[in-house]
Write an enzyme that holds these catalytic residues in place. Structure first.
Site, PDB file in Angstrom:
ATOM      1  N   MET A   1       0.835  -1.189   0.000  1.00  0.00           N
ATOM      2  CA  MET A   1       0.000   0.000   0.000  1.00  0.00           C
ATOM      3  C   MET A   1       0.882   1.256   0.000  1.00  0.00           C
ATOM      4  SD  MET A   1      -1.991  -2.501   0.814  1.00  0.00           S
ATOM      5  CE  MET A   1      -2.200  -3.014   2.503  1.00  0.00           C
ATOM      6  N   ASP A 150       2.368  -5.028   6.925  1.00  0.00           N
ATOM      7  CA  ASP A 150       2.335  -4.745   5.489  1.00  0.00           C
ATOM      8  C   ASP A 150       3.780  -4.512   5.056  1.00  0.00           C
ATOM      9  OD1 ASP A 150       1.744  -4.070   2.900  1.00  0.00           O
ATOM     10  OD2 ASP A 150       1.015  -2.064   3.376  1.00  0.00           O
ATOM     11  N   ILE A 151       4.540  -5.588   5.015  1.00  0.00           N
ATOM     12  CA  ILE A 151       5.983  -5.513   4.781  1.00  0.00           C
ATOM     13  C   ILE A 151       6.263  -5.682   3.296  1.00  0.00           C
ATOM     14  CG2 ILE A 151       8.238  -6.410   5.439  1.00  0.00           C
ATOM     15  CD1 ILE A 151       6.537  -5.189   7.740  1.00  0.00           C
ATOM     16  N   GLU A 152       6.762  -4.632   2.666  1.00  0.00           N
ATOM     17  CA  GLU A 152       6.940  -4.640   1.211  1.00  0.00           C
ATOM     18  C   GLU A 152       8.398  -4.476   0.783  1.00  0.00           C
ATOM     19  OE1 GLU A 152       3.992  -2.522  -0.975  1.00  0.00           O
ATOM     20  OE2 GLU A 152       2.497  -2.676   0.627  1.00  0.00           O
ATOM     21  N   SER A 153       9.313  -4.673   1.738  1.00  0.00           N
ATOM     22  CA  SER A 153      10.742  -4.628   1.409  1.00  0.00           C
ATOM     23  C   SER A 153      11.503  -5.341   2.516  1.00  0.00           C
ATOM     24  CB  SER A 153      11.238  -3.178   1.262  1.00  0.00           C
ATOM     25  OG  SER A 153      11.102  -2.489   2.499  1.00  0.00           O
TER      26      SER A 153
END
Length: 299
Positions: A1, A150-153
């Site tokens: 997000m 919400d871990i995106e890296s």
């Protein structure tokens, strides 16, 4: 997000009475990145959501003080912080809406560097947001119901698994919800096998958008449904929510029209044993599209 730029708070629509929980599932959405979405308590009073994720705690790890970013709603770095939001959280909880803190997001600086760092973050989260003692309480004395990853890296799934274990140990008998919002390609590269540990995660909000190989492509829902089946059968211990953009503007791809969701997707996924409902990004876009209004009775 996506972490949004600061925006001006605008008045929300008048609150409605909460609708009775007579459906099979519920709707989850994210609030905090768009000032125009209005105060949190008025969002909860719409009756459309069973869970709201506060977005985002977007800077943490490497033994730093975490930073909460709520864009146009408040400035967590000032002396007053976002204490007013804390009051709104309590109001939501009094209506039966669960409120989680979402950590990570697509922007910011989030990185765990060691087992000790993971344990430190667990203590920081509990002490600042989940009922512990800390001088850093940007939401005042509000006690949230849990956290959403919400871990995106970073690609450090073992460290996030360790952090959650530490958090559950610290919480003890306190009931906390631990959720995650992975991307739909399986397995998620940032949380990976951590999601498969039995009992570690309660809820999983899979993002079926911005990922063409496993999202709705505008005409066919087969890829989405195949991916849903893979996720839900591989992790039977968690409840699953189908993550969708609430409008075409909310994501680069993967928008599923409400009529298609009602006719072709929801009837299929609702038969899944660990079905939980729908996740929408985000409240702001949902207000523009009235997406949750369109699907609420079918969820």
């Amino acid at each position: 997000m996506i972490l949004a730029a600061a925006a001006t708070i605008a008045a929300a629509s008048s609150p409605r009475r909460l609708r009775s929980k007579s459906r099979d599932g519920g709707i989850v959405s994210y609030w905090g990145q768009f000032g125009q979405e209005g105060p949190l308590d008025k969002v909860c009073a719409s009756g459309n959501y069973e869970i709201i994720n506060i977005a985002f705690l977007n800077e943490f790890g490497n033994f730093r003080q975490p930073v909460l970013n709520l864009a146009g709603h408040c400035d967590a770095t000032t002396s007053d912080g976002c204490a007013a939001v804390g009051g709104q959280i309590k109001s939501c909880q009094s209506m039966g809406v669960k409120v989680l803190l979402s950590i990570g997001g697509a922007s910011g600086s989030a990185l765990l560097v060691s087992e000790a760092d993971a344990a430190n973050l667990a203590h920081q989260l509990f002490d600042s947001f989940l009922g512990g003692e800390s001088s850093y309480k940007p939401l005042g004395d509000a006690v949230l119901d849990g956290i959403d990853l919400d871990i995106e890296s970073g690609k450090t799934p073992k460290l996030y698994a360790s952090m959650v274990r530490h958090l559950r140990t610290i919480a003890g008998r306190s009931k906390i919800i631990v959720a995650a919002a992975p991307q739909c390609p399986f397995p998620d590269e940032n949380l990976g096998l951590a999601l498969k540990v039995p009992g570690l995660f309660d809820l999983i909000f899979v993002q079926f958008y911005n990922n063409p190989p496993c999202a709705f492509d505008g005409s066919d829902s087969k890829k989405l449904l195949d991916s849903w089946k893979q996720w839900t059968s591989s992790i039977p211990t968690a409840k699953f929510y189908l993550g969708l953009p609430a409008s075409r503007a909310a994501a680069g791809s993967g928008f599923l029209p409400a009529n298609v969701a009602r006719s072709s997707v929801l009837p299929v996924i609702k038969s899944t044993r660990n079905y939980g409902g729908i996740m929408l990004w985000a409240v702001f876009f949902d207000q523009q599209e009235s997406y949750s209004d369109s699907i609420l009775s079918s969820v």
